[in-house]
Design a protein around this motif. Structure first.
Motif, mmCIF file in Angstrom:
data_model
loop_
_atom_site.group_PDB
_atom_site.id
_atom_site.type_symbol
_atom_site.label_atom_id
_atom_site.label_comp_id
_atom_site.label_asym_id
_atom_site.label_seq_id
_atom_site.Cartn_x
_atom_site.Cartn_y
_atom_site.Cartn_z
ATOM 1 N N THR A 93 28.876 17.769 21.399
ATOM 2 C CA THR A 93 30.120 18.171 20.758
ATOM 3 C C THR A 93 30.175 19.683 20.660
ATOM 4 O OG1 THR A 93 30.227 16.133 19.473
ATOM 5 C CG2 THR A 93 31.526 17.997 18.687
ATOM 6 N N VAL A 94 31.192 20.271 21.282
ATOM 7 C CA VAL A 94 31.383 21.713 21.273
ATOM 8 C C VAL A 94 32.658 22.003 20.485
ATOM 9 C CG1 VAL A 94 31.760 23.766 22.688
ATOM 10 C CG2 VAL A 94 30.215 21.970 23.486
ATOM 11 N N SER A 95 32.570 22.928 19.539
ATOM 12 C CA SER A 95 33.729 23.240 18.712
ATOM 13 C C SER A 95 33.798 24.735 18.476
ATOM 14 C CB SER A 95 33.639 22.508 17.365
ATOM 15 O OG SER A 95 32.567 23.013 16.600
ATOM 16 N N THR A 96 34.991 25.197 18.084
ATOM 17 C CA THR A 96 35.163 26.605 17.752
ATOM 18 C C THR A 96 34.996 26.856 16.258
ATOM 19 O OG1 THR A 96 37.547 26.232 17.672
ATOM 20 C CG2 THR A 96 36.638 27.125 19.717
ATOM 21 N N GLY A 97 34.711 25.819 15.511
ATOM 22 C CA GLY A 97 34.445 25.981 14.086
ATOM 23 C C GLY A 97 32.959 25.864 13.808
ATOM 24 N N GLU A 98 32.623 25.732 12.550
ATOM 25 C CA GLU A 98 31.233 25.539 12.182
ATOM 26 C C GLU A 98 30.773 24.146 12.625
ATOM 27 O OE1 GLU A 98 28.974 27.627 10.786
ATOM 28 O OE2 GLU A 98 30.508 29.142 11.187
ATOM 29 N N PRO A 99 29.532 24.015 13.066
ATOM 30 C CA PRO A 99 29.054 22.694 13.496
ATOM 31 C C PRO A 99 28.994 21.732 12.325
ATOM 32 C CG PRO A 99 27.238 24.276 13.389
ATOM 33 C CD PRO A 99 28.503 25.060 13.198
ATOM 34 N N ALA A 100 29.253 20.474 12.614
ATOM 35 C CA ALA A 100 29.228 19.443 11.584
ATOM 36 C C ALA A 100 28.295 18.322 12.032
ATOM 37 C CB ALA A 100 30.632 18.922 11.326
ATOM 38 N N PRO A 101 26.991 18.542 11.970
ATOM 39 C CA PRO A 101 26.063 17.523 12.470
ATOM 40 C C PRO A 101 25.929 16.340 11.529
ATOM 41 C CG PRO A 101 24.850 19.345 11.510
ATOM 42 C CD PRO A 101 26.295 19.747 11.492
#
Length: 452
Positions: A380-388
């Motif tokens: 999962t790649v996002s432009t926000g903070e990671p949400a693991p």
């Protein structure tokens, strides 16, 4: 973890420095940005691959340690500046700027030895445009080579099924590339290398015995074996295919006894020859003598020998050329920048829109999603903070903070990490047949996975 408690890993001495291991357009862009007043804008560059080599299921991050060493040696001294000015490559203000240059930004990346997939942001460089743009060629030249070699080496390691592999491709590539290739192969599971500089510089275990020329030097094969055994002891590896293999094996055991370390076969039908030699060794009482095969092997050749009584493989040409994929096709793209020079100035995403080679704007974070069985099922790649989730892995680790290297580690840590990263991949990742990447890349903020 990237940091090793209580252990400081020193940088490798790179001699004359690395500042000119770059492309001219980076310096012409720097000069124009200085003149235009945009050089100090905060910027974020990312390294990623739009796709994996055809049919590959995963890639391997390698070269991170070499990049950190190269970054510390990236200095424009008097000789470099004189060269640039004398050739008219930079003007006087740019030359003075280069004299004072020290990268003062931050770098994050996938830890060395981890796996990556299409669009994985394996390196994130943040600083002023001036300092970050200068690192493009340095980063890509190291990572493209080492990731390609490690990715091929990992496939070979999996095909070997636990049998040790020797990297022996020094004579098939550039002398400096050979050292880097040996290091990358070791990260991805190769046990040893024939390259002594890789042993000295990076601590990769080294091996080597003799070539056919040593046998041909002597009046007989017996004399050659006697000389090698006298020098290296009964635990050595004797090359048995210079003349007649059956006779050579018989002579080898007669001279060394059942404690002979190994025999090496370098030609012919390796599967057939390995079975014949194994049967002969057993009949002569040398049941513990290993059979090592070499000779233009790649991952497919290694896999074809899975059922043969082979104890180890030596790989050269295919390894140092990436087994048909000599580059990882990584790119270095600006994905965010500010409108002013202030460190706290807001950042805006930027992206290419050109046909076939678009990029995706915004600084990325990446998480590998892990299911209840410990198997990765998505990137999962996002432009926000990671949400693991509770089982997921955040993939970026700090490598450089405020210009100071913080992510240097022993090579064995990268090697251990690679073993763990492959173990969490789905079974399809280990297939040598053509197929899609083993783990799909998903963008949280929408858009297609494949960018071009």
């Amino acid at each position: 973890m990237v940091h090793t408690s209580g252990l400081r890993v020193p940088p490798v001495d790179l001699g004359d420095g690395t500042a000119l291991l770059t492309d001219q357009y980076e310096l012409t862009m720097l000069q124009a940005a200085i003149r235009g007043g945009t050089a100090a804008r905060r910027s974020v560059f990312e390294v990623f691959a739009r796709s994996l080599p055809a049919g590959r299921r995963y890639g391997v991050v390698a070269g991170t340690g070499r990049l950190l060493d190269a970054l510390e040696a990236f200095r424009f001294g008097p000789a470099e500046v004189d060269f640039l000015e004398s050739r008219g490559i930079v003007d006087e203000p740019t030359a003075r700027w280069l004299e004072k240059f020290r990268f003062a930004g931050d770098i994050w990346g996938y830890a060395e030895g981890d796996c990556y997939f299409p669009d994985s942001p394996i390196l994130v460089v943040e600083g002023t445009f001036a300092e970050a743009v200068l690192l493009e060629t340095l980063a890509l030249s190291i990572l493209n080579h080492d990731c390609a070699i490690a990715s091929a080496a990992s496939r070979m390691t999996q095909a070997a099924g636990g049998r040790p592999l020797i990297e022996m491709g020094s004579r098939r590539t550039h002398e400096r590339a050979a050292v880097a290739a040996a290091r990358a192969a070791h990260v991805a599971g190769f046990a040893t290398t024939s390259n002594l500089e890789a042993g000295r510089r990076y601590g990769v275990p080294t091996v080597g015995t003799s070539a056919h020329s040593f046998t041909l030097l002597h009046d007989s094969e017996r004399h050659a074996f006697e000389a090698q055994l006298a020098s290296l002891g009964a635990g050595t590896t004797l090359l048995v295919d210079t003349y007649d293999v059956e006779r050579a094996v018989r002579t080898a055991v007669e001279l060394a006894g059942p404690s002979l370390g190994a025999v090496r076969i370098d030609s012919g039908d390796l599967g057939v020859m390995a079975r014949r030699v194994r049967d002969q060794l057993d009949a002569l009482g040398a049941r513990d003598t290993r059979v090592v095969v070499t000779g233009d092997l790649d991952e497919y050749g290694i896999a074809a020998l899975a059922a043969a009584p082979v104890d180890g493989y030596g790989v050269g040409t295919s390894l140092v050329t990436g087994s048909g994929a000599p580059t990882a096709s990584l790119v270095y793209k600006l994905v965010a920048r500010s409108d002013s020079a202030g460190r706290d100035a807001p950042m805006r995403p930027v992206a290419k829109r050109s046909a076939g080679k678009p990029s995706r704007g915004g600084r990325k974070s990446a998480v590998r999603r892990i299911d209840g069985h410990g198997t990765a099922y998505a990137e999962t790649v996002s432009t926000g903070e990671p949400a693991p989730g509770p089982r997921d892995r955040v993939l970026h680790v700090p490598l450089v903070r405020g210009g100071e290297v913080v992510g240097r580690e022993p090579l064995r840590d990268a090697r251990d990490r690679h073993r763990a990263a492959v173990a969490e991949l789905p079974p399809t990742a280990l297939q040598l047949s053509r197929g899609e990447p083993a783990v799909p890349t998903e963008f949280v903020n929408g858009g297609p996975r494949h960018l071009g």
